[in-house]
Design a protein around this motif. Structure first.
Motif, PDB file in Angstrom:
ATOM      1  N   GLY A  52       9.422  19.955  13.574  1.00 48.54           N
ATOM      2  CA  GLY A  52       9.173  19.252  14.832  1.00 48.54           C
ATOM      3  C   GLY A  52       9.175  17.747  14.674  1.00 48.54           C
ATOM      4  N   ARG A  53       9.752  17.067  15.637  1.00 43.78           N
ATOM      5  CA  ARG A  53       9.872  15.606  15.600  1.00 43.78           C
ATOM      6  C   ARG A  53       8.765  14.905  16.379  1.00 43.78           C
ATOM      7  NH1 ARG A  53      13.065  17.227  11.597  1.00 43.78           N
ATOM      8  NH2 ARG A  53      15.264  16.686  11.793  1.00 43.78           N
ATOM      9  N   GLY A  54       7.812  15.654  16.908  1.00 41.48           N
ATOM     10  CA  GLY A  54       6.768  15.043  17.733  1.00 41.48           C
ATOM     11  C   GLY A  54       5.638  14.429  16.948  1.00 41.48           C
ATOM     12  N   LYS A 103       7.724  28.452  14.976  1.00 42.54           N
ATOM     13  CA  LYS A 103       6.856  28.395  16.150  1.00 42.54           C
ATOM     14  C   LYS A 103       7.410  29.292  17.259  1.00 42.54           C
ATOM     15  CE  LYS A 103       6.134  24.324  18.222  1.00 42.54           C
ATOM     16  NZ  LYS A 103       5.544  22.984  18.359  1.00 42.54           N
ATOM     17  N   ASN A 159       8.007  18.196  25.422  1.00 45.64           N
ATOM     18  CA  ASN A 159       7.064  17.088  25.355  1.00 45.64           C
ATOM     19  C   ASN A 159       7.839  15.768  25.360  1.00 45.64           C
ATOM     20  OD1 ASN A 159       5.028  15.280  24.797  1.00 45.64           O
ATOM     21  ND2 ASN A 159       4.033  16.591  23.264  1.00 45.64           N
ATOM     22  N   GLU A 202       6.066  10.764  25.097  1.00 44.08           N
ATOM     23  CA  GLU A 202       6.048   9.724  24.068  1.00 44.08           C
ATOM     24  C   GLU A 202       5.125   8.534  24.354  1.00 44.08           C
ATOM     25  OE1 GLU A 202       9.573   8.367  21.557  1.00 44.08           O
ATOM     26  OE2 GLU A 202       9.761   7.163  23.369  1.00 44.08           O
ATOM     27  N   SER A 203       4.057   8.434  23.581  1.00 40.04           N
ATOM     28  CA  SER A 203       3.200   7.244  23.710  1.00 40.04           C
ATOM     29  C   SER A 203       2.476   6.862  22.434  1.00 40.04           C
ATOM     30  CB  SER A 203       2.199   7.393  24.858  1.00 40.04           C
ATOM     31  OG  SER A 203       2.003   8.717  25.246  1.00 40.04           O
ATOM     32  N   GLY A 220       0.012  13.705  25.404  1.00 42.65           N
ATOM     33  CA  GLY A 220       1.037  14.057  24.428  1.00 42.65           C
ATOM     34  C   GLY A 220       0.580  15.181  23.515  1.00 42.65           C
ATOM     35  N   GLU A 271      -0.404  18.737  22.740  1.00 48.04           N
ATOM     36  CA  GLU A 271       0.229  19.824  23.492  1.00 48.04           C
ATOM     37  C   GLU A 271      -0.685  20.567  24.463  1.00 48.04           C
ATOM     38  OE1 GLU A 271       1.971  22.077  20.334  1.00 48.04           O
ATOM     39  OE2 GLU A 271       0.096  23.054  19.794  1.00 48.04           O
ATOM     40  N   ASN A 311       7.933  21.825  22.504  1.00 47.42           N
ATOM     41  CA  ASN A 311       8.636  21.021  21.502  1.00 47.42           C
ATOM     42  C   ASN A 311       8.917  19.624  22.031  1.00 47.42           C
ATOM     43  OD1 ASN A 311      10.059  23.896  20.206  1.00 47.42           O
ATOM     44  ND2 ASN A 311       9.324  22.288  18.837  1.00 47.42           N
ATOM     45  N   ASN A 312       9.040  18.732  21.081  1.00 46.37           N
ATOM     46  CA  ASN A 312       9.347  17.333  21.347  1.00 46.37           C
ATOM     47  C   ASN A 312      10.802  17.165  21.825  1.00 46.37           C
ATOM     48  OD1 ASN A 312      10.670  14.847  19.569  1.00 46.37           O
ATOM     49  ND2 ASN A 312       8.825  14.288  20.687  1.00 46.37           N
ATOM     50  N   THR A 367      13.367  17.123  18.969  1.00 47.26           N
ATOM     51  CA  THR A 367      13.548  18.455  18.392  1.00 47.26           C
ATOM     52  C   THR A 367      14.534  19.251  19.238  1.00 47.26           C
ATOM     53  OG1 THR A 367      11.181  18.334  17.841  1.00 47.26           O
ATOM     54  CG2 THR A 367      12.285  20.430  17.464  1.00 47.26           C
TER      55      THR A 367
END
Ligand SMILES: Cc1cc2nc3c(=O)[nH]c(=O)nc-3n(C[C@H](O)[C@H](O)[C@H](O)COP(=O)(O)O)c2cc1C
Ligand code: SF4
Ligand code: FES
Lengths: 161, 438
Positions: free
Chosen positions: B57-59, B68, B85, B88-89, B168, B170, B204-205, B208
């Motif tokens: 995952g890239r989050g 997952k 997701n 982004e913050s 952000g 989840e 997921n981000n 991703t």
């Protein structure tokens, strides 16, 4: 922004949004956004209208709204200038940019100009860190902004207001 | 000449030469071919490719996506939801914004392929409220997809947030999407079992999901050859701070910090020296200039007791005061703490107060220990990882730059007169009438 003429229009628009979700309560944030666009900030009437459209209570809607930074619970200027002062922007001089806005607009961050036209505030990371300092005018990003760019932005904002 | 396997660009491939916000242009570079391919495969076979790609995952948390997805509860009689997701913050991070802006169709294609893989009919993209332009780009792209009749019965809802970093996380995101205050839920149950509206949900981000079309195009095994074995593929690194060319750069995992900061980013401006590097967004422990040859992959970062996080590399030069950095970071987490649990609500406030005292030269040496003990108390004791995200970096600043802290105490003032973070106004302070720290 979206013009919502009367209460029944508002109700219809909210219910249309609500229809996208398995549970209409999911439409609270979009509905609050509509009410805010209509009234400038979230008023008692706005909370009542959102509550009516979604079968919730005004207090519930107010409780939700108060959690989120983008909802205004008090009147704000028609022009919103936001300066990111989080780490990446601060490292490249965000404080100087913020101060330039304070002196050009004659208002402290967190406040609204005396004529009620422009609200200035410092915000947390806006998501443009590599192009800092990030400034958002009515949620449209300007990046990068340096102190010397501030007078022109203020002229523009003043002209629009 | 084109290589069979792109060396670098996966997520942003083609965006430099084409306006990929338009469906026609996206199709010309092969867009939506992966969707056709995936829909011609059994859902499980698509999932197998994602598993084989071994994409993490890239989050922030780096959990393998395929794994997952395979945890999703089956045969519950309830619908399965895919939630993207796009909130982004994390300070330092601005990659999802650029991805949505430049390759919205690849994100939507990734959504539709993933929905097919997990047999979901409903996709929700929770997009950060401040990202107005990106919302508009995505909405226009979605209209084009609808017109091109590519949805295949799947509904995609773009849901805008309203300004809250915690959304952000989840489970907070799910609460917010259900029309509530964005306060995290306790886990278990995990979203894969009881997520959105208590139904099995995959979250997921953006990055991703945007990788998925290329995984299907190349095949999972081929994708897995990019990067390193335990950190496959590319990442869109967000480079910011005291660096000549900040921006997003998509690079194979395992690229070194030096390559990113110096070769690509042009190094530190104005002939100053590198002092510190935050390798994965403001929530992760800091590295010192000594670590500049470290590789940007999950294992190399773990070996240095930090994280790749959101892939946001913040470069800090030698003017910066690390106490001020700690204070600014702590102010952020205090502002964003949802207040649900004590260690986080109280802890973030304590961090701010102690750091203000140190910065102002009013602290005693024992207060440095107090600061570290507050950090220790916050670690692992709260409901969600936000408390850790506040405590870990602050503790690391003390550990890696103890001298900065000691000097404030011994000299009775801040020894960094040129620090750009001096008296920077944090939002948490601006409504207190008098700006506290100004
Ligand atoms: C405080 C906090 C903030 C987070 N913010 C984000 C975010 O903005 N975007 C994101 O994708 N993940 C964020 N995460 C991670 C998510 O909880 C989740 O792990 C992620 O969206 C899963 O997607 P991935 O597996 O594709 O990375 C955050 C986590 C925490 C604890
Ligand atoms: S750790 Fe902080 S943000 Fe997370 S649930 Fe507890 S109070 Fe809320
Ligand atoms: S720190 Fe200013 S935009 Fe991220």
């Amino acid at each position: 922004m979206t013009a919502v003429e009367n209460p029944s229009d508002f109700r219809r628009m909210v219910q249309e949004i609500a229809g996208q979700y398995p549970d209409p309560r999911s439409a609270v944030l979009p509905a609050l956004r509509l009410a805010q666009e209509r009234d400038g900030y979230l008023t008692r009437e706005g909370f009542c209208d959102v509550a009516d459209a979604l079968d919730l209570t005004p207090a519930y809607c107010e409780g939700v709204a108060s959690f989120y930074d983008m909802f205004h619970l008090e009147p704000v200027g028609g022009q919103l200038v936001e300066v990111c002062t989080n780490v990446s922007c601060a490292l490249v001089g965000a404080q100087q940019v913020l101060e330039a806005f304070e002196s050009e607009l004659g208002v402290r961050a967190g406040g609204t100009t005396d004529d009620g036209a422009v609200t200035l505030r410092a915000i947390e990371c806006a998501g443009g860190c590599g192009w800092g300092t990030v400034v958002a005018v009515n949620h449209r990003y300007r990046e990068p902004v340096r102190p010397e760019d501030v007078p022109a932005i203020v002229d523009e904002v003043r002209g629009a207001g | 000449m084109r290589c069979a396997v792109p060396v670098r660009e996966i997520v942003l491939d083609g965006a430099a030469d084409h306006d990929l916000t338009q469906i026609g242009a996206y199709r010309e570079v092969g867009g939506y071919a992966s969707l056709d391919k995936a829909r011609g495969m059994e859902p499980d076979a698509v999932l197998e490719e994602i598993l084989a790609a071994n994409i993490r995952g890239r989050g922030g948390a780096g959990f393998p996506m395929g794994k997952k997805a395979s945890f999703l509860a089956k045969d519950t009689g309830k619908p399965v939801y895919l939630v993207v997701n796009a909130d982004e913050s994390e300070p330092g991070t601005f990659k999802d914004r650029e991805i949505m802006h430049r390759v919205p169709h690849r994100l939507l294609e990734g959504c539709l392929i993933t929905a097919h893989a997990i047999e979901s009919q409903n996709v929700f993209i929770y997009i950060r409220g401040e990202y107005l332009a990106e919302f508009e780009v995505l909405r226009a792209a979605l209209d084009q997809v609808r017109e091109a009749a590519l949805l295949g019965g799947v509904t995609v809802v773009l849901h805008r947030g309203a300004g809250a970093y915690i959304c952000g996380e989840e489970t907070a995101l799910l609460e917010s999407l259900e029309g509530k205050r964005g306060q995290p839920r306790s886990k278990p149950p995990f979203p894969a079992v009881q997520g959105l509206y208590a139904s099995p949900s995959l979250i997921n981000n953006v990055e991703t999901i945007t990788t998925v079309p290329k995984i299907i195009e190349l095949g999972g095994a081929e994708y897995a050859k990019l990067g390193l074995p335990n950190s496959t593929g590319t990442r869109v690194f967000s480079l910011s701070g005291n660096v000549v060319r900040g921006g997003n750069y998509e690079l194979p995992l395992g690229t070194s910090l030096r390559e990113l900061i110096y070769d690509i980013g042009g190094g530190i401006p104005d002939g100053r020296e590198l002092k510190a590097i935050i390798p994965g967004g403001s929530s992760v422990p800091v590295l010192t200039a000594e670590h500049v040859d470290a590789l940007l992959d999950f294992d190399s970062m773990a070996a240095l007791k930090t994280f790749l996080g959101s892939g946001a590399v913040i470069v800090i030069d030698d003017r910066c005061c690390m106490v001020q950095l700690g204070l600014r970071v702590a102010q952020f987490y205090m502002h964003e703490s949802c207040g649900k649990c004590t260690p986080c609500r109280e802890g973030t406030r304590w961090l701010v107060q102690i750091l203000e005292k140190i910065e102002d030269g009013r602290a005693e040496r024992s207060e440095l220990d107090l600061l570290l003990s507050v950090c220790a108390e916050m670690l692992g004791t709260a409901l969600c990882p936000l408390a850790d995200a506040a405590a870990m970096p602050v503790a690391s600043y003390v550990e890696q730059f103890r001298d900065d802290f000691r000097r404030h105490i011994d000299e009775g003032e801040c020894p960094f007169p040129d620090s750009p973070l001096d008296h920077v106004l944090a939002p948490v302070d601006q409504h207190r009438g008098e700006h506290v720290h100004a």
